[in-house]
Design a protein around this motif. Structure first.
Motif, PDB file in Angstrom:
ATOM      1  N   VAL A 281       0.843  -1.203   0.000  1.00  0.00           N
ATOM      2  CA  VAL A 281       0.000   0.000   0.000  1.00  0.00           C
ATOM      3  C   VAL A 281       0.874   1.247   0.000  1.00  0.00           C
ATOM      4  CG1 VAL A 281      -1.648   1.322   1.390  1.00  0.00           C
ATOM      5  CG2 VAL A 281      -1.999  -1.117   1.029  1.00  0.00           C
ATOM      6  N   ASN A 282       1.930   1.238   0.800  1.00  0.00           N
ATOM      7  CA  ASN A 282       2.866   2.364   0.834  1.00  0.00           C
ATOM      8  C   ASN A 282       3.484   2.603  -0.537  1.00  0.00           C
ATOM      9  OD1 ASN A 282       4.483   4.412   1.768  1.00  0.00           O
ATOM     10  ND2 ASN A 282       5.920   3.058   2.811  1.00  0.00           N
ATOM     11  N   PHE A 283       3.843   1.534  -1.225  1.00  0.00           N
ATOM     12  CA  PHE A 283       4.424   1.650  -2.561  1.00  0.00           C
ATOM     13  C   PHE A 283       3.436   2.277  -3.535  1.00  0.00           C
ATOM     14  CE2 PHE A 283       4.951  -0.257  -6.787  1.00  0.00           C
ATOM     15  CZ  PHE A 283       6.221   0.196  -7.100  1.00  0.00           C
ATOM     16  N   ILE A 284       2.204   1.767  -3.562  1.00  0.00           N
ATOM     17  CA  ILE A 284       1.205   2.253  -4.519  1.00  0.00           C
ATOM     18  C   ILE A 284       0.860   3.716  -4.257  1.00  0.00           C
ATOM     19  CG2 ILE A 284      -1.191   1.969  -5.257  1.00  0.00           C
ATOM     20  CD1 ILE A 284      -0.752  -1.087  -4.733  1.00  0.00           C
ATOM     21  N   VAL A 285       0.577   4.050  -3.001  1.00  0.00           N
ATOM     22  CA  VAL A 285       0.199   5.423  -2.656  1.00  0.00           C
ATOM     23  C   VAL A 285       1.380   6.368  -2.874  1.00  0.00           C
ATOM     24  CG1 VAL A 285      -0.493   6.930  -0.746  1.00  0.00           C
ATOM     25  CG2 VAL A 285      -1.616   4.732  -1.075  1.00  0.00           C
ATOM     26  N   GLY A 286       2.568   5.941  -2.479  1.00  0.00           N
ATOM     27  CA  GLY A 286       3.748   6.797  -2.626  1.00  0.00           C
ATOM     28  C   GLY A 286       4.086   7.096  -4.071  1.00  0.00           C
ATOM     29  N   VAL A 287       4.046   6.094  -4.920  1.00  0.00           N
ATOM     30  CA  VAL A 287       4.339   6.310  -6.340  1.00  0.00           C
ATOM     31  C   VAL A 287       3.283   7.211  -6.970  1.00  0.00           C
ATOM     32  CG1 VAL A 287       4.487   5.170  -8.587  1.00  0.00           C
ATOM     33  CG2 VAL A 287       5.705   4.213  -6.644  1.00  0.00           C
ATOM     34  N   ALA A 288       2.016   6.966  -6.662  1.00  0.00           N
ATOM     35  CA  ALA A 288       0.951   7.790  -7.243  1.00  0.00           C
ATOM     36  C   ALA A 288       1.059   9.246  -6.785  1.00  0.00           C
ATOM     37  CB  ALA A 288      -0.415   7.213  -6.868  1.00  0.00           C
ATOM     38  N   ALA A 289       1.268   9.463  -5.500  1.00  0.00           N
ATOM     39  CA  ALA A 289       1.333  10.829  -4.973  1.00  0.00           C
ATOM     40  C   ALA A 289       2.545  11.593  -5.501  1.00  0.00           C
ATOM     41  CB  ALA A 289       1.360  10.790  -3.445  1.00  0.00           C
ATOM     42  N   ASN A 290       3.698  10.957  -5.517  1.00  0.00           N
ATOM     43  CA  ASN A 290       4.898  11.636  -6.001  1.00  0.00           C
ATOM     44  C   ASN A 290       4.838  11.877  -7.509  1.00  0.00           C
ATOM     45  OD1 ASN A 290       6.513  12.055  -3.607  1.00  0.00           O
ATOM     46  ND2 ASN A 290       6.664   9.837  -3.504  1.00  0.00           N
ATOM     47  N   ALA A 291       4.244  10.946  -8.243  1.00  0.00           N
ATOM     48  CA  ALA A 291       4.088  11.150  -9.683  1.00  0.00           C
ATOM     49  C   ALA A 291       3.139  12.316  -9.961  1.00  0.00           C
ATOM     50  CB  ALA A 291       3.582   9.874 -10.347  1.00  0.00           C
TER      51      ALA A 291
ATOM     52  N   LEU B 254      10.712   8.567  -4.825  1.00  0.00           N
ATOM     53  CA  LEU B 254      10.491   7.571  -5.877  1.00  0.00           C
ATOM     54  C   LEU B 254      11.660   6.598  -5.979  1.00  0.00           C
ATOM     55  CD1 LEU B 254       8.856   9.738  -8.671  1.00  0.00           C
ATOM     56  CD2 LEU B 254       7.787   7.889  -7.373  1.00  0.00           C
ATOM     57  N   LEU B 255      12.878   7.096  -5.822  1.00  0.00           N
ATOM     58  CA  LEU B 255      14.035   6.196  -5.857  1.00  0.00           C
ATOM     59  C   LEU B 255      13.966   5.175  -4.729  1.00  0.00           C
ATOM     60  CD1 LEU B 255      16.898   8.695  -6.731  1.00  0.00           C
ATOM     61  CD2 LEU B 255      15.918   6.926  -8.197  1.00  0.00           C
ATOM     62  N   TYR B 256      13.535   5.613  -3.548  1.00  0.00           N
ATOM     63  CA  TYR B 256      13.368   4.674  -2.440  1.00  0.00           C
ATOM     64  C   TYR B 256      12.212   3.709  -2.707  1.00  0.00           C
ATOM     65  CZ  TYR B 256      12.229   2.704   2.046  1.00  0.00           C
ATOM     66  OH  TYR B 256      11.944   1.820   3.044  1.00  0.00           O
ATOM     67  N   LEU B 257      11.107   4.238  -3.198  1.00  0.00           N
ATOM     68  CA  LEU B 257       9.932   3.398  -3.425  1.00  0.00           C
ATOM     69  C   LEU B 257      10.176   2.325  -4.480  1.00  0.00           C
ATOM     70  CD1 LEU B 257       7.144   6.101  -3.238  1.00  0.00           C
ATOM     71  CD2 LEU B 257       7.503   4.225  -1.631  1.00  0.00           C
ATOM     72  N   PHE B 258      11.012   2.614  -5.477  1.00  0.00           N
ATOM     73  CA  PHE B 258      11.295   1.603  -6.493  1.00  0.00           C
ATOM     74  C   PHE B 258      12.162   0.478  -5.943  1.00  0.00           C
ATOM     75  CE2 PHE B 258      10.408   5.030  -9.796  1.00  0.00           C
ATOM     76  CZ  PHE B 258       9.125   4.578  -9.982  1.00  0.00           C
ATOM     77  N   ASN B 259      12.780   0.679  -4.777  1.00  0.00           N
ATOM     78  CA  ASN B 259      13.510  -0.403  -4.114  1.00  0.00           C
ATOM     79  C   ASN B 259      12.588  -1.258  -3.240  1.00  0.00           C
ATOM     80  OD1 ASN B 259      16.034   0.289  -5.130  1.00  0.00           O
ATOM     81  ND2 ASN B 259      16.333   1.811  -3.537  1.00  0.00           N
ATOM     82  N   MET B 260      11.393  -0.772  -2.966  1.00  0.00           N
ATOM     83  CA  MET B 260      10.502  -1.464  -2.034  1.00  0.00           C
ATOM     84  C   MET B 260      10.094  -2.866  -2.492  1.00  0.00           C
ATOM     85  SD  MET B 260       7.438   0.141   0.141  1.00  0.00           S
ATOM     86  CE  MET B 260       8.531   1.409   0.709  1.00  0.00           C
TER      87      MET B 260
END
Length: 100
Positions: free
Chosen positions: A33-43, A71-77
């Motif tokens: 959930v953190n990955f999905i929300v984080g990528v969407a919000a930052n994008a 985003l760089l951190y989230l893509f490592n998740m």
């Protein structure tokens, strides 16, 4: 050899036997959930700064830089989720250095 004179396989067998599967499931769900929300919000933030000229100011560029670092951190998740759920490194060795 792992610490305490045990082999790595013995440690992994112990961890597999005594880990809580429900905890792993909840932890993976929270990370997903953190990955999905984080990528969407930052994008959305980066798209807003790029599209709207009035948002191109120095403070907003600094906020955009923070969004890029997020985003760089989230893509490592996803890699983190794989490692947490496999009790060790199961990915190819060339990925070990950048992610481990």
């Amino acid at each position: 050899m792992a610490s305490g004179g045990y082999t790595r396989d013995q440690v992994y067998d112990f961890l597999r036997e005594y880990t809580n599967d429900e905890k792993d499931l909840v932890q993976t769900g929270v990370l997903a959930v953190n990955f999905i929300v984080g990528v969407a919000a930052n994008a959305c933030l980066l798209t807003s700064i790029a599209v709207h000229k009035e948002l191109r100011s120095v403070p907003n560029l600094l906020i955009g830089a923070l969004a890029v670092s997020d985003l760089l951190y989230l893509f490592n998740m996803p890699v983190i989720m794989v490692v947490l759920n496999s009790y060790g490194w199961i990915l190819p060795d060339f990925l070990c250095t950048p992610f481990h």
